[in-house]
Design a protein around this motif. Structure first.
Motif, PDB file in Angstrom:
ATOM      1  N   VAL A 196      48.344  31.531  16.098  1.00  0.00           N
ATOM      2  CA  VAL A 196      47.357  32.250  16.916  1.00  0.00           C
ATOM      3  C   VAL A 196      47.482  31.814  18.378  1.00  0.00           C
ATOM      4  O   VAL A 196      47.447  32.641  19.294  1.00  0.00           O
ATOM      5  N   ALA A 197      47.623  30.508  18.587  1.00  0.00           N
ATOM      6  CA  ALA A 197      47.832  29.999  19.953  1.00  0.00           C
ATOM      7  C   ALA A 197      49.121  30.548  20.542  1.00  0.00           C
ATOM      8  O   ALA A 197      49.178  30.901  21.735  1.00  0.00           O
ATOM      9  N   LEU A 198      50.171  30.645  19.707  1.00  0.00           N
ATOM     10  CA  LEU A 198      51.461  31.161  20.183  1.00  0.00           C
ATOM     11  C   LEU A 198      51.356  32.632  20.588  1.00  0.00           C
ATOM     12  O   LEU A 198      51.939  33.053  21.594  1.00  0.00           O
ATOM     13  N   ILE A 199      50.603  33.403  19.811  1.00  0.00           N
ATOM     14  CA  ILE A 199      50.415  34.823  20.139  1.00  0.00           C
ATOM     15  C   ILE A 199      49.674  34.973  21.459  1.00  0.00           C
ATOM     16  O   ILE A 199      50.027  35.804  22.304  1.00  0.00           O
ATOM     17  N   PHE A 200      48.646  34.158  21.645  1.00  0.00           N
ATOM     18  CA  PHE A 200      47.884  34.213  22.895  1.00  0.00           C
ATOM     19  C   PHE A 200      48.770  33.854  24.082  1.00  0.00           C
ATOM     20  O   PHE A 200      48.755  34.528  25.124  1.00  0.00           O
ATOM     21  N   ILE A 201      49.551  32.776  23.934  1.00  0.00           N
ATOM     22  CA  ILE A 201      50.464  32.373  25.006  1.00  0.00           C
ATOM     23  C   ILE A 201      51.464  33.480  25.295  1.00  0.00           C
ATOM     24  O   ILE A 201      51.778  33.766  26.463  1.00  0.00           O
ATOM     25  N   ILE A 259      47.172  21.333  22.167  1.00  0.00           N
ATOM     26  CA  ILE A 259      46.618  20.647  20.992  1.00  0.00           C
ATOM     27  C   ILE A 259      46.709  21.538  19.756  1.00  0.00           C
ATOM     28  O   ILE A 259      47.067  21.081  18.663  1.00  0.00           O
ATOM     29  N   LEU A 260      46.410  22.817  19.919  1.00  0.00           N
ATOM     30  CA  LEU A 260      46.469  23.740  18.784  1.00  0.00           C
ATOM     31  C   LEU A 260      47.898  23.879  18.260  1.00  0.00           C
ATOM     32  O   LEU A 260      48.104  23.981  17.037  1.00  0.00           O
ATOM     33  N   LEU A 261      48.871  23.862  19.154  1.00  0.00           N
ATOM     34  CA  LEU A 261      50.266  23.940  18.721  1.00  0.00           C
ATOM     35  C   LEU A 261      50.693  22.699  17.949  1.00  0.00           C
ATOM     36  O   LEU A 261      51.637  22.757  17.141  1.00  0.00           O
ATOM     37  N   LEU A 262      50.018  21.579  18.163  1.00  0.00           N
ATOM     38  CA  LEU A 262      50.351  20.332  17.470  1.00  0.00           C
ATOM     39  C   LEU A 262      49.771  20.243  16.059  1.00  0.00           C
ATOM     40  O   LEU A 262      50.130  19.330  15.312  1.00  0.00           O
ATOM     41  N   PHE A 263      48.895  21.162  15.690  1.00  0.00           N
ATOM     42  CA  PHE A 263      48.220  21.062  14.404  1.00  0.00           C
ATOM     43  C   PHE A 263      49.175  20.921  13.213  1.00  0.00           C
ATOM     44  O   PHE A 263      48.940  20.089  12.334  1.00  0.00           O
ATOM     45  N   GLU A 270      55.189  16.246   0.496  1.00  0.00           N
ATOM     46  CA  GLU A 270      55.494  17.679   0.581  1.00  0.00           C
ATOM     47  C   GLU A 270      55.681  18.083   2.039  1.00  0.00           C
ATOM     48  O   GLU A 270      54.866  17.753   2.893  1.00  0.00           O
ATOM     49  N   THR A 271      56.764  18.794   2.310  1.00  0.00           N
ATOM     50  CA  THR A 271      56.995  19.341   3.643  1.00  0.00           C
ATOM     51  C   THR A 271      56.280  20.676   3.754  1.00  0.00           C
ATOM     52  O   THR A 271      56.577  21.604   3.007  1.00  0.00           O
ATOM     53  N   LEU A 272      55.311  20.771   4.679  1.00  0.00           N
ATOM     54  CA  LEU A 272      54.505  21.986   4.797  1.00  0.00           C
ATOM     55  C   LEU A 272      55.349  23.148   5.297  1.00  0.00           C
ATOM     56  O   LEU A 272      56.026  23.050   6.313  1.00  0.00           O
ATOM     57  N   LYS A 273      55.323  24.250   4.556  1.00  0.00           N
ATOM     58  CA  LYS A 273      56.000  25.462   5.001  1.00  0.00           C
ATOM     59  C   LYS A 273      55.012  26.416   5.658  1.00  0.00           C
ATOM     60  O   LYS A 273      55.336  27.116   6.600  1.00  0.00           O
ATOM     61  N   PHE A 274      53.785  26.447   5.165  1.00  0.00           N
ATOM     62  CA  PHE A 274      52.749  27.292   5.763  1.00  0.00           C
ATOM     63  C   PHE A 274      51.391  26.730   5.367  1.00  0.00           C
ATOM     64  O   PHE A 274      51.146  26.427   4.200  1.00  0.00           O
ATOM     65  N   SER A 275      50.534  26.565   6.355  1.00  0.00           N
ATOM     66  CA  SER A 275      49.226  25.963   6.118  1.00  0.00           C
ATOM     67  C   SER A 275      48.241  26.491   7.141  1.00  0.00           C
ATOM     68  O   SER A 275      48.591  27.283   8.019  1.00  0.00           O
ATOM     69  N   TRP A 276      47.010  26.032   7.017  1.00  0.00           N
ATOM     70  CA  TRP A 276      45.998  26.451   7.994  1.00  0.00           C
ATOM     71  C   TRP A 276      46.369  25.962   9.397  1.00  0.00           C
ATOM     72  O   TRP A 276      46.046  26.601  10.391  1.00  0.00           O
ATOM     73  N   GLY A 277      47.085  24.844   9.456  1.00  0.00           N
ATOM     74  CA  GLY A 277      47.536  24.354  10.755  1.00  0.00           C
ATOM     75  C   GLY A 277      48.535  25.299  11.398  1.00  0.00           C
ATOM     76  O   GLY A 277      48.516  25.510  12.617  1.00  0.00           O
ATOM     77  N   HIS A 278      49.401  25.884  10.570  1.00  0.00           N
ATOM     78  CA  HIS A 278      50.362  26.853  11.091  1.00  0.00           C
ATOM     79  C   HIS A 278      49.648  28.109  11.585  1.00  0.00           C
ATOM     80  O   HIS A 278      50.057  28.710  12.586  1.00  0.00           O
TER      81      HIS A 278
END
Length: 334
Positions: free
Chosen positions: A18-23, A267-271, A5-13
């Motif tokens: 959240v990391a993207l918003i902070f950046i 690292i968080l962006l790689l999740f 399954e190709t993840l479209k949205f998950s806890w990793g996203h």
């Protein structure tokens, strides 16, 4: 997660976003400080940063979960994944600059607060100017032996012109703004990073005071002039703000705090990529590939060559030899 399954949205996203918003917010502040309060450039800069991070961190996750065209997609996946650190460092320059400002926050916040508070002296200077002018006008009217009623009315007219309701309203709003701004921190980029707006506000207050005092009564003493637009308090405030501008627009070496948090954000962006499983049909990996599954084939028995044997060619036949036998034995006569 289901297999293949190709993840479209998950806890990793969620963690990555959240990391993207902070950046995004930290970069917005960094660009604002670098451009001396240009919010348009800051907004456009953040859009570019977000786009680059999505391309180099989310797209590889989608390519990793692909269910077809594996040989083509693994090429793009590898290019994006291994190029990500370089592009991450490039787009994080504004982010790092904010932490440089943050390291100098004590100087920035103190200078800003003192500059803002200095402008209160402008109103003190104006009130001293107005009271002295009223006093000198009253003194001249007294010397001219003006009737007491007329003298009182004239002095009151000048007072209303200089320090009436318009002045009170201006001072109240300005002082309230100054008190609120005095507690600003480097995180409030809309306040500290907008020195141009603050300088404009100070000039507008000063111009308003000059306008209040611009009308000269016909019988005032000679040499009366409007309130100075170059009051020492205004000059001092502008000097401090210029010094502050030189602090937060100058780039410096990234601090250890900026580097440490940056590594964590990477690292968080790689999740999403980390938790994405690769399709089981694909033999490709991020580095190298696995061979196709190998099942040894059963060896066919070798055909043995035919051996000619004498008995294989032997044939048996029975022939009728009655005629020949008679000749052999002859005939008996009696």
């Amino acid at each position: 997660m289901a297999i293949n399954e190709t993840l479209k949205f998950s806890w990793g996203h969620i963690i990555a976003f959240v990391a993207l918003i902070f950046i995004s917010y930290v970069s917005f502040m960094g660009i604002t400080y670098l451009t001396d309060g240009d919010f348009l450039y800051a907004g456009l800069g953040v859009l570019i940063i977000d786009l680059v991070l999505i391309i180099f961190f989310i797209i590889p996750q989608i390519l990793k979960g692909a269910d077809e065209k594996f040989s083509r997609k693994i090429v793009f996946e590898r290019i994006l994944f291994f190029s990500a650190p370089l592009f991450f460092i490039a787009v994080m320059v504004p982010y790092a600059h904010f932490w440089t400002v943050f390291d100098n926050r004590s100087q920035v916040e103190t200078t800003f607060s003192e500059s803002i508070k200095t402008t209160k002296g402008m109103f003190e200077s104006y009130e001293a100017y107005a009271n002295n002018r009223i006093k000198e006008y009253d003194k001249k009217l007294a010397q001219n032996k003006t009737e007491i009623v007329h003298r009182t009315n004239e002095v009151e007219a000048l007072r209303l012109q200089l320090i009436a309701d318009n002045y009170d309203a201006l001072k109240e709003s300005a002082v309230k703004w100054i008190d609120n701004a005095s507690g600003a921190t480097v995180w409030n980029v809309f306040m500290i990073g907008n020195i141009k707006k603050i300088e404009s506000a100070i000039e507008n207050w000063n111009n308003s005071l000059s306008e209040f005092s611009g009308k000269i009564m016909s019988d005032e003493p000679n040499g009366v002039e409007p309130f100075s637009s170059s009051d020492p308090s205004v000059t001092k405030a502008k000097e401090n703000l210029n010094n502050l501008r030189s602090v937060y627009t100058t780039m410096g070496t990234p601090s250890m705090l900026a580097i440490g948090i940056g590594v964590l954000l990477y690292i968080l962006l790689l999740f999403p990529y980390i938790i994405q499983s690769r399709n089981t049909k694909s033999t490709f990996r991020l580095i190298g590939s696995e061979g196709d599954s190998y099942t040894p084939k059963r060896k066919k028995a070798k055909k043995t060559s035919k051996i000619d044997r004498p008995e294989d060619d032997m044939t048996f036949s029975i022939e009728d030899d009655s005629s020949s036998n008679e000749g052999d034995y002859g005939s008996f006569t009696m």
